[in-house]
Scaffold this active site. Structure first.
Site: not given
Ligand code: G6P
Length: 602
Positions: A2, A27, A75, A99-100, A478, A482, A485, A501, A597
């Site tokens: 928010c 935001r 939000w 907010n909060g 993960e 990262k 990406e 293996h 995104k």
């Molecule tokens: C896209 C983004 C990833 C994300 C994936 C799933 O590939 O680049 O960063 O993890 O979608 O997105 P979601 O919004 O469903 O978590």
């Protein structure tokens, strides 16, 4: 997250508020509203969706002369993004923005309802304005009533309140959520971050937790628990783009640093003294459920995998995880004693959404874990738990992953208690660890500096293997995601025990192994796996609380008592490593090539 703006003075208020809110758009929000008092007249406007809708609603209105004004972008966290739930919230003669999260709002609401107060929204915020009016009784002292109100609130807040009883004053308070006051020599501005007031105010005061007071006649009176206090203004920054990133170089960097704070929001009102509570869930969701299936993509899939270890081990419920794009076409067998969980940051990922629709067609009950209320996946699910991470701008997900994982850990304890599969002692020790998580997520200058220095050694080579066991295997996946990406270097996540293996054939000095070596979970097992790689001359970066002499590089972590605390601390290390490698390679950290995104196509 928010956003808040406020202004007291002679200038046209509607434009100051709307322009200020516009600066907070980045935001994320799903509704907006403003309230203005001038000539003792209260006016307010609210609209769901984009600010354009609020602009359209207010186009025939213009404020004129001296007045007080507050505005908000919301939000949704408590209650859907509807106009009734949008701020400012109205009592009989006062308005509030906040907010909060007010943790004790349920108790306060019941007390007020017993006094005959009628609530219009589902929000925690509305309690503030009714509480204020219950003390003020139309004629009383506004500041005294506001002080009494603040003293009753538990939780996190940044709040502004205006009232017809004192139409020349804005009351403010801050505890846990950000708020600042701007000055231009004549008038006073409020905002939840710098950007709305840059270009208008020249000086600023950043409120500290526990501070409150009021603005009137161009002056601010500031108080805390010890009474009135002096404060020193600072010159206000002038660069808006920098201010949006709160001074960080990239949104991703800001989001890594934010994780400790947003985790408090994720847990607020849910992690109680002796149990986990989700007011968005009901026991009936789990009636007849003997199995859980989780579907997700990308980073969300990795949090799902982590959750599956926890759900099986602690809640003792079978749990399978599927990549949504695979699930859709494998003609899965779906039985109605399965709870179907989808995880998505955006709530719009096409593959995940379609998987959810399939499960629904098969008659399964559904739950989503999502960061965006009213998104397609939330709307489509029977129940939803919001992760409360706030908008995530960096394409490479960080705080969304952290909060998804936390929600799954909390959900595990919730289900474990429901199914009676956890002892009181075990539950208590999990809750204790959970409360420590924000600390484990703190980024220290020392750690960041160390990763900055180390990163120069990891800009080449023929690949990275992130390895771990148990929940540290999804974390390895993960970590590798990262890195690839944002650095465009080849990286894989692998279960440490599986390296022998096949992948160990790749080992040489140009193969970088990032070894996640927690002390609280299978330390000796992973140690032997790393030794096997070291014997083949792979370059090893070990991340562990335990010094490891065969490591070429070593990051010593602090936590060693609970696997989840080690998990979150190591997660931050891998995120910072990727960030620093990417920056050294000159890449666009926030908008990596070829990625989006939110992927709304199959
Ligand atoms: C896209 C983004 C990833 C994300 C994936 C799933 O590939 O680049 O960063 O993890 O979608 O997105 P979601 O919004 O469903 O978590």
């Amino acid at each position: 997250m928010c956003g808040i703006v406020g202004y007291v003075g002679q200038k046209e208020k509607k434009e100051i508020l709307l322009d200020g809110l516009q600066e907070l758009e980045y935001r994320g929000y799903d509704s907006a509203g403003i309230a203005i008092i001038e000539n003792r007249q209260l006016k307010h406007f609210k609209a769901i969706g984009k600010l354009e809708n609020l602009r359209a609603k207010t186009k025939d209105y213009e404020s004129d002369g001296f007045g007080v004004s507050i505005g908000h972008t919301r939000w949704a966290t408590h209650g859907k993004p509807t106009e009734l739930n949008a701020h400012p919230h109205l009592g009989e003669y006062s308005f509030v923005v906040h907010n909060g999260i007010i943790e004790n709002y349920q108790e306060l609401k019941v007390e007020l309802q017993e006094q005959g107060v009628n609530f219009l929204s589902q929000t925690d915020t509305e309690t503030i304005v009714h509480l204020f009016e219950s003390y003020c009784e139309k004629k009383g002292d506004g500041f005294d009533s506001f002080t009494k109100t603040i003293n009753k609130l538990e939780g996190a807040y940044a709040t502004l309140l205006v009232t017809e009883v004192q139409p020349d004053t804005i009351f403010f308070a801050k505890n846990g959520s950000p708020m600042l006051i701007g000055f231009d020599g004549e008038d006073v501005y409020f905002a939840s971050s710098d950007t709305p007031i840059i270009g208008m105010a020249t000086e600023v005061y950043y409120l500290e937790d526990g501070e409150y007071g009021y603005a009137k006649d161009g002056e601010v009176k500031l108080f805390d628990a010890n009474g009135e206090k002096n404060f020193t203004k600072k010159p206000l920054a002038t660069d808006k783009a920098m201010a949006q990133k709160d001074g960080y170089r990239f949104f991703m960097e800001k989001e890594i640093y934010e994780q400790s704070d947003v985790m408090n929001d994720t847990m607020m009102g849910r992690v109680l003294d002796d149990r986990v509570e989700f007011e968005e869930l009901g026991v009936e969701l789990f009636e007849g459920i003997n199995n859980i299936k989780i579907c997700a993509c990308g980073t969300s899939y990795h949090s799902a995998l982590t959750g599956s270890y926890l759900l099986e081990r602690i809640a003792k419920i079978p749990c399978q995880v599927e990549i949504a794009s695979e699930f859709r076409y494998k003609e899965p067998l779906l039985k109605d004693d399965t709870l179907f969980i989808t995880i998505s940051q955006s709530g719009e990922t096409a593959d995940t959404l379609e998987a959810l629709k399939m499960a629904k067609r098969a008659g399964l009950k559904s739950l989503s874990i999502c960061n965006v209320d009213n998104s397609s996946i939330v709307r489509e699910s029977d129940r939803a738990i919001l992760t409360r991470a706030g908008i995530e701008k960096g394409v490479a997900s960080t705080k969304a992953f952290a909060t998804q994982t936390m929600v799954l850990w909390m959900l595990t304890l919730y289900v474990a208690e429901l199914k009676n599969s956890v002892s009181k002692e075990k539950l208590q020790s999990e809750l204790d660890a959970m409360r420590h998580t924000p600390k484990a997520l703190l980024v220290t200058d020392r750690l960041h500096e160390k990763l900055h220095r180390l990163s120069k050694r990891y800009l080449h080579g023929h690949g990275f293997f992130f390895i771990g066991r148990d929940i540290f295997f999804p974390l390895a996946l993960e970590g590798a995601l990262k890195l690839k990406e944002i650095s465009y270097l080849h990286a894989e996540g692998y279960p440490a025990g599986e390296m022998k293996h096949g992948p160990i054939a790749l080992a040489d000095s140009e193969l970088f192994t990032i070894a996640l070596m927690p002390r609280s979970l299978h330390y000796d097992k992973i140690k032997s796996n790393v030794e096997e790689l070291s014997a083949r001359d792979s370059t090893i970066l070990a991340i562990s609380p335990e010094p490891f002499e065969l490591a070429d590089d070593f990051i010593q972590t602090k936590y060693d008592s609970h696997p989840m605390l080690e998990f979150f601390e190591m997660m931050v290390v891998t995120q910072l490593l990727s960030l620093e490698v990417s920056i050294r390679l000159g890449n666009d950290v926030d908008m990596p090539r070829n990625l989006a995104k939110s992927v709304t196509v199959e």
